[in-house]
Design an enzyme around this catalytic site. Sequence first.
Site, PDB file in Angstrom:
ATOM      1  N   GLY A 174      10.064 -34.634  15.763  1.00 57.11           N
ATOM      2  CA  GLY A 174       8.545 -35.164  15.127  1.00 57.11           C
ATOM      3  C   GLY A 174       7.610 -34.355  15.742  1.00 57.11           C
ATOM      4  O   GLY A 174       6.438 -34.716  15.781  1.00 57.11           O
ATOM      5  N   SER A 175       7.636 -33.095  15.963  1.00 57.51           N
ATOM      6  CA  SER A 175       6.690 -31.881  16.140  1.00 57.51           C
ATOM      7  C   SER A 175       5.667 -31.794  15.351  1.00 57.51           C
ATOM      8  O   SER A 175       4.552 -31.996  15.648  1.00 57.51           O
ATOM      9  CB  SER A 175       7.191 -30.761  16.737  1.00 57.51           C
ATOM     10  N   ASN A 176       5.921 -32.025  13.903  1.00 63.20           N
ATOM     11  CA  ASN A 176       5.132 -31.937  12.829  1.00 63.20           C
ATOM     12  C   ASN A 176       4.327 -33.458  12.897  1.00 63.20           C
ATOM     13  O   ASN A 176       2.932 -33.372  12.690  1.00 63.20           O
ATOM     14  CB  ASN A 176       5.786 -31.798  11.590  1.00 63.20           C
ATOM     15  N   GLN A 218       2.847 -22.409  12.496  1.00 58.00           N
ATOM     16  CA  GLN A 218       1.965 -22.304  11.324  1.00 58.00           C
ATOM     17  C   GLN A 218       2.137 -23.780  10.769  1.00 58.00           C
ATOM     18  O   GLN A 218       0.998 -24.199  10.126  1.00 58.00           O
ATOM     19  CB  GLN A 218       2.394 -21.380  10.446  1.00 58.00           C
ATOM     20  N   HIS A 235       7.825 -27.925   3.896  1.00 53.73           N
ATOM     21  CA  HIS A 235       9.009 -27.386   3.987  1.00 53.73           C
ATOM     22  C   HIS A 235       9.001 -25.755   4.469  1.00 53.73           C
ATOM     23  O   HIS A 235       7.885 -24.937   4.118  1.00 53.73           O
ATOM     24  CB  HIS A 235       9.413 -26.949   2.202  1.00 53.73           C
ATOM     25  N   MET A 238      15.432 -36.083   7.243  1.00 53.95           N
ATOM     26  CA  MET A 238      16.381 -35.298   6.742  1.00 53.95           C
ATOM     27  C   MET A 238      17.410 -36.261   5.707  1.00 53.95           C
ATOM     28  O   MET A 238      18.614 -36.080   5.797  1.00 53.95           O
ATOM     29  CB  MET A 238      17.228 -34.815   8.027  1.00 53.95           C
ATOM     30  N   ARG A 239      17.066 -37.039   4.955  1.00 52.66           N
ATOM     31  CA  ARG A 239      17.519 -37.722   4.066  1.00 52.66           C
ATOM     32  C   ARG A 239      16.918 -37.330   2.815  1.00 52.66           C
ATOM     33  O   ARG A 239      15.538 -37.452   2.286  1.00 52.66           O
ATOM     34  CB  ARG A 239      17.516 -39.289   4.101  1.00 52.66           C
ATOM     35  N   ARG A 276      22.323 -45.455  -1.915  1.00 44.25           N
ATOM     36  CA  ARG A 276      20.832 -45.002  -1.394  1.00 44.25           C
ATOM     37  C   ARG A 276      19.670 -45.977  -2.053  1.00 44.25           C
ATOM     38  O   ARG A 276      18.740 -46.127  -1.391  1.00 44.25           O
ATOM     39  CB  ARG A 276      20.822 -43.588  -1.874  1.00 44.25           C
ATOM     40  N   GLU A 288      12.395 -33.682  -8.076  1.00 48.98           N
ATOM     41  CA  GLU A 288      13.091 -32.312  -7.976  1.00 48.98           C
ATOM     42  C   GLU A 288      12.879 -31.872  -6.736  1.00 48.98           C
ATOM     43  O   GLU A 288      11.765 -31.897  -5.949  1.00 48.98           O
ATOM     44  CB  GLU A 288      12.633 -31.356  -8.957  1.00 48.98           C
TER      45      GLU A 288
END
Length: 197
Positions: free
Chosen positions: A13-15, A174, A110, A91-92, A66, A144
Amino acid sequence: MTKRVAIFLSGGGSNMRSLVEDMVDDHPARPVVVFSNRDDAGGIAWAAAQGIATEVVDHRPFGEDRAAFEAAINAALKPYRIDIICLAGFMRVLTEGFVSQWQGRMLNIHPSLLPKYRGLKTHARAIEAGDTEAGCTVHEVTPELDDGPILGQARVPIRSDDTPDSLAARVLKQEHILYPAVLRRFAAGNRQLLLLP
C-alpha cells in the site's frame, strides 16, 4: 462538502500511504476506509495503525463467482457512504457490473504511459520495446482494462542500464507524487489532464 474516499489495495500500500498523507488540512477529501482482498496485506495493518477503518473481503471463497465477491465488497463499503474509490495496487480485475456502479467515481494508477502497455509487466515491456521513456498514468476506471479517461501522467527516462526493477523503483516515486495530485484535483471537481515533467 468533503469527499469520502475508499482506497483498495492488495499489498503493502505505498500508493495508499501517499494518498492518505496528502488528505489533510484543506484537501477536499478524506480517507474513510482502506479495503483489501487479503487480510495479510501490509497496507491494512498500516491504515489500522493510523486509525483508519479497514475492511477485508477475501476473494478466494467466492471462486469464479466474481459478482458475489463484488456484492460483498459493496456491502462492506455501504456504511461508509463512499464518494470516490481509489485503486492503489488492487490486484483483482473488477467486472463491468461493479465498475458501472462506480463509473466517474473510481480512479486507478497504472505503471505505464497509457495507452501503452495495459496489463502487467509494463516496465519489462517498455525496455524490450526500446522505449526512451516510461512513466505512470492515473485514469478513471471503465469496464475496459486500463482504459478510461486519462487524468494525469508522469514521465521517467529509461536509462541504457535499466532493469525492470530499477525502472519500477523510479516510476513508483513518481506515482507517489502524481496520484495524490490528481486525487486532490478530482475531489474538487477538476478532471483536466495533469502532466508532470
